[in-house]
Motif scaffolding. Structure first.
Motif, PDB file in Angstrom:
ATOM      1  N   SER B 177      33.135   9.684 -16.422  1.00  0.00           N
ATOM      2  CA  SER B 177      33.205   9.454 -14.979  1.00  0.00           C
ATOM      3  C   SER B 177      33.900   8.137 -14.674  1.00  0.00           C
ATOM      4  O   SER B 177      34.690   8.049 -13.738  1.00  0.00           O
ATOM      5  CB  SER B 177      31.796   9.412 -14.380  1.00  0.00           C
ATOM      6  N   HIS B 179      36.169   6.714 -16.342  1.00  0.00           N
ATOM      7  CA  HIS B 179      37.605   6.929 -16.506  1.00  0.00           C
ATOM      8  C   HIS B 179      38.177   7.679 -15.300  1.00  0.00           C
ATOM      9  O   HIS B 179      39.243   7.335 -14.790  1.00  0.00           O
ATOM     10  CB  HIS B 179      37.872   7.710 -17.783  1.00  0.00           C
ATOM     11  N   ALA B 180      37.430   8.687 -14.825  1.00  0.00           N
ATOM     12  CA  ALA B 180      37.912   9.477 -13.691  1.00  0.00           C
ATOM     13  C   ALA B 180      38.047   8.613 -12.442  1.00  0.00           C
ATOM     14  O   ALA B 180      38.859   8.902 -11.570  1.00  0.00           O
ATOM     15  CB  ALA B 180      36.964  10.649 -13.428  1.00  0.00           C
ATOM     16  N   LEU B 181      37.236   7.557 -12.346  1.00  0.00           N
ATOM     17  CA  LEU B 181      37.345   6.665 -11.195  1.00  0.00           C
ATOM     18  C   LEU B 181      38.411   5.599 -11.416  1.00  0.00           C
ATOM     19  O   LEU B 181      38.635   4.762 -10.552  1.00  0.00           O
ATOM     20  CB  LEU B 181      36.004   5.990 -10.917  1.00  0.00           C
ATOM     21  N   GLY B 182      39.033   5.605 -12.579  1.00  0.00           N
ATOM     22  CA  GLY B 182      40.122   4.678 -12.825  1.00  0.00           C
ATOM     23  C   GLY B 182      39.705   3.386 -13.505  1.00  0.00           C
ATOM     24  O   GLY B 182      40.454   2.416 -13.492  1.00  0.00           O
TER      25      GLY B 182
END
Lengths: 509, 307
Positions: B177, B179-182
């Motif tokens: 997660s 990573h998915a948020l940057g």
């Protein structure tokens, strides 16, 4: 006509030899809800990840308000006004609601005034939240609210929602649609990914359909039937599941007598006094939102969790305190929810995986030695009988796609011609063709006289296969009712625990 | 027993708990980011030998301590390269780091065995150190003790209130997660591992510069492992590390005092006491684990972005 608020033009992205997006273009106007449709692997996720800056395209441009921009990271996407609500919640279980939301804000934004901002958004869009609660204590619907508030707090102009209703009750979905229509009225552009075609027809203004990485159609979804949209997605006819035949229902095959089970751990659910019967020739569907005791119920049925002997009776034998081998010997078969690691071992071959669920049954062992010829023959039968796309019985389970592996693990159990099948989330994350094949097989098994208990979150699926329906909420099971007599709003209320509240109210009164 | 004797015992308990606090607080930060670095013992030994050599040649305890910190960080960087860069199994890489550190520290320090230098001076804090009874006990320590307490306070504040601390906890909870948020998952984890290495190195330097103060091979004597157990004992909460370290330090000193007082127990059994306490603490902690765990959800799990 003004330029679209957001447009993706001629996007191409390759992963090795696979072209995930092939010259894909998509434009969304202000105040438009735009559906993005396609089967698993059609390239929808890649496309929205490109828009959100998680993946860089090989070719093509992204424009906002007619101005091209480079989205190099999710931070840049958020700064440009692009928000994303993820399919699998991208939340942090051990952090609070406020902390989860703070993570997408610039580092300079303090935590102090955040609670007020959360309340402001919550009031404006009807999404109540307690900022100080940890995520693990929230229901799926509440978690999604956190995801949406987290996206909205950045005041996005473009909002992407990836399968937002897959874990919601029908009532929660209706609330979500009201919020989305409100955002639409405010002039935002919404990109909406869903497999639920009826939902798309009701909500969306336009639809772009992807197949194998290419745009095959851009249309008004209201002008097509759900069936026609499905055919556009698949490129061929899906074929409806033949309904249950209503064959003569026989003797009681499975009986649960006041099955109760304490939660195995902090995040688990306790089962309370579950009583039901499944008869030969009947499919009983158990509806419910994930996390209401489905895994615990399956574990009790399969023997992974032991209970009092009398709580579970299969074909007249009390087996609640017995393991799965004894239950299998009584012609019961089990398909758990998780393919990888529970139903199948990824690193092992399909043949070895077949052996894993049959090792205690006669036929594959001779004096303690595995009969490899027989094992191979049985595996080939399953592969052929259920149209599993693979290189052969020696292929490692992890090399199969989700749909093919699910067909294999279902086929492995059905090939035994069990008298009782317990199956949890039979088509979760499986493409429409494989899902239809699995449902058809379940119905046919019951038609041949077996008793089937299907646990599923997917109401469409349950209505397709079930004779009787009940709902699991907070570990309580509602009384089974004939599926034909129970409409969606009624089952939705049961999934939300209405039955339990009614019982408690009656008890108090 | 006289109060002087009691004060002396208390001071030695504090002294023996400092290396545990230092190493454990660093490991705690690494583990909160999801990195289970079992190489603490190896990093401590490298910190110990390099700290001693640095101080021996420079004549400065401070420079020695900095050399220890640098050595610990270098070891941690190696671990980070393996586990974050190449997604090697964290347990295997950590064990390898400990074995590597044991061997390398012995080699590097071969010519320094038996050399002596004066221990780090005990700081005299005006007023506080002169307090009756507790003054000498609590405020008569060397600089390392104050650094250790300061680090615990700093880490506690960092994790609870700072944005970077929130990012770190998020990465340890759900790297996919994050990573998915940057968020830069690998970068955050590397920094946490390097901090852990710096603390372990400082802990080792404390042993050779203040505690013993000389170098001999393997002188950390399992303290790195106790520090690892302490992090679990503390349920990943910084201040509980201090509590646990005093407990374990106390067990060590109790064992020495018992031998000195001629208590008729085999000395091997007494030497094993701190480790028995560690095991008991872990068992007790696991018994109440069911009521809720603070274990970082992604502890020990490698993360590789799929893009």
């Amino acid at each position: 006509m003004p330029p679209p608020l957001v447009s993706l033009d001629h996007i191409t992205r390759r992963f090795g030899t696979l072209v995930a997006n092939d010259d894909v273009s998509l434009a969304v106007q202000r105040g438009e809800i735009h559906a993005l449709l396609g089967e698993n692997g059609a390239g929808k996720s890649t496309l929205v990840k490109i828009l959100y800056g998680l993946i860089q395209p090989d070719n093509g441009t992204i424009s906002l308000d007619g101005t091209a921009l480079r989205v190099g990271s999710p931070q840049q996407a958020r700064a440009a006004g692009i928000g994303m609500v993820f399919q699998h919640f991208s939340l942090f279980d051990n952090l609070t609601v406020a902390e989860n939301i703070a993570l997408v804000l610039p580092a300079t934004a303090g935590l102090k005034r955040l609670d007020q901002r959360i309340s402001a958004i919550a009031t404006r869009y009807g999404l109540p939240l307690d900022p100080q609660r940890p995520i693990w204590s929230l229901s799926a619907g509440e978690r999604q609210r956190v995801e949406i508030v987290r996206a909205l707090i950045q005041e996005p102009r473009v909002l992407v929602l990836d399968e937002p209703t897959s874990v919601l009750t029908p009532q929660e979905a209706t609330t979500l649609f009201a919020t989305l229509n409100r955002l639409k009225a405010e002039g935002k552009a919404l990109i909406y990914i869903s497999h639920k075609l009826e939902e798309v027809r009701g909500l969306c203004d336009r639809a772009t359909i992807l197949r194998a990485g290419r745009v095959v159609a851009t249309c008004d979804p209201k002008a097509y039937s759900a069936h026609a949209l499905g055919e556009l997605m698949m490129g061929r006819d899906i074929g409806a599941v033949r309904p249950p035949s209503g064959a003569a229902v026989g003797a009681v095959r499975l009986r649960l007598n006041q099955l109760s089970l304490a939660a195995p751990d902090l995040h688990g659910v306790s089962l309370h006094d579950i009583t039901l019967e499944v008869r030969d020739g009947e499919v009983l569907g158990v509806a419910g939102i994930a996390g209401n005791g489905q895994s615990e119920l399956f574990a009790a049925l399969s023997g992974e969790s032991r209970t009092l002997a009398d709580a579970i009776v299969i074909d007249g034998h009390a087996v609640g305190d017995q393991g799965i081998n004894r239950r299998r010997a009584l012609d019961a078969a089990f398909v758990p929810e998780e393919r990888n690691g529970h139903a199948a071992v990824g690193a092992m071959s399909l043949a070895d995986n077949l052996f894993l669920s049959r090792h205690a049954l006669p036929g594959l062992l001779q004096h303690g030695v595995i009969d490899n010829n027989a094992l191979r023959a049985r595996t080939v039968e399953v592969i052929a009988g259920f149209d599993v796309r693979t290189t052969g019985p020696e292929a490692a389970a992890r090399t199969l796609s989700g749909g093919n592996l699910q067909k294999f693990v279902v086929g492995r159990e059905l090939a035994r011609q069990p008298r009782l099948l317990i199956i949890n989330q039979p088509t979760w994350g499986v493409d429409a063709l494989a899902a239809a094949a699995i449902r058809q097989a379940i119905v046919e098994l019951a038609t041949r006289g077996a008793a089937v208990l299907v646990i599923s979150q997917d109401l469409d699926e349950l209505y397709e296969v079930s004779d009787h329906l009940c709902a699991l909420a907070h570990g309580h099971l509602s009384a089974p009712r004939p599926a034909a007599e129970l409409d969606r709003s009624a089952i939705g209320l049961l999934m939300g625990g209405a039955n339990q509240f009614a019982a408690e109210a009656a008890h108090v009164g | 027993m006289s109060s002087v004797f009691f004060q002396a015992v208390a001071a030695t308990i504090i002294a023996s708990s400092i290396p545990l606090i230092l190493a454990a607080i660093g490991e705690l930060v690494a583990e909160r980011s999801g990195m289970l670095n079992l190489g603490v013992e190896g990093m401590m030994l490298m910190g110990a030998v390099c700290g001693f050599i640095g101080a021996y040649f420079s004549g400065s305890t401070l420079i020695g301590a900095l050399c220890g910190v640098a050595a610990g960080m270098a070891m941690a960087a190696l671990y980070g390269l393996l586990t974050i860069g190449f997604a090697v199994n964290q347990v295997a890489a950590g064990l390898a780091l400990t074995i590597f550190g044991q061997g390398l520290s012995g080699l590097v320090g071969a010519h320094f065995v038996g050399l002596k230098r004066d221990g780090a001076p005990h700081l005299h804090l005006p007023w506080l150190s002169d307090l009756p009874y507790i003054g000498h006990m609590l405020f008569g320590e060397d600089g390392f003790a104050y650094v250790a307490v300061g680090l615990v306070a700093g880490v506690a504040w960092f994790l609870r209130y700072s944005r970077a601390g929130l990012d770190l906890r998020a990465v340890g909870d759900n790297p996919a997660s994050a990573h998915a948020l940057g968020m830069p998952v690998g970068g955050i984890r590397l920094k946490a591992v390097l901090f852990g290495g710096a603390c372990a190195g400082l802990s080792g330097a404390y042993l050779t510069l203040a505690y013993t103060p000389f170098w001999s091979p393997g002188l950390s004597a399992g303290r790195g492992w106790i520090a690892l157990a302490l992090v679990v004992f503390a349920s990943w909460k910084p201040w509980r590390v201090v509590l646990g370290a005093l407990l374990f330090g106390g067990a060590t000193i109790l064992q020495l005092q018992a031998q000195a007082l001629g208590i008729r127990l085999p000395s091997q059994m007494l030497s094993a006491l701190p480790y028995v306490v560690t095991i008991l603490a872990l068992i007790l902690l696991n018994l109440r684990r069911n009521r809720g765990s603070l274990t970082p959800a992604a502890l020990g799990l490698p993360f590789v972005a799929d893009t």
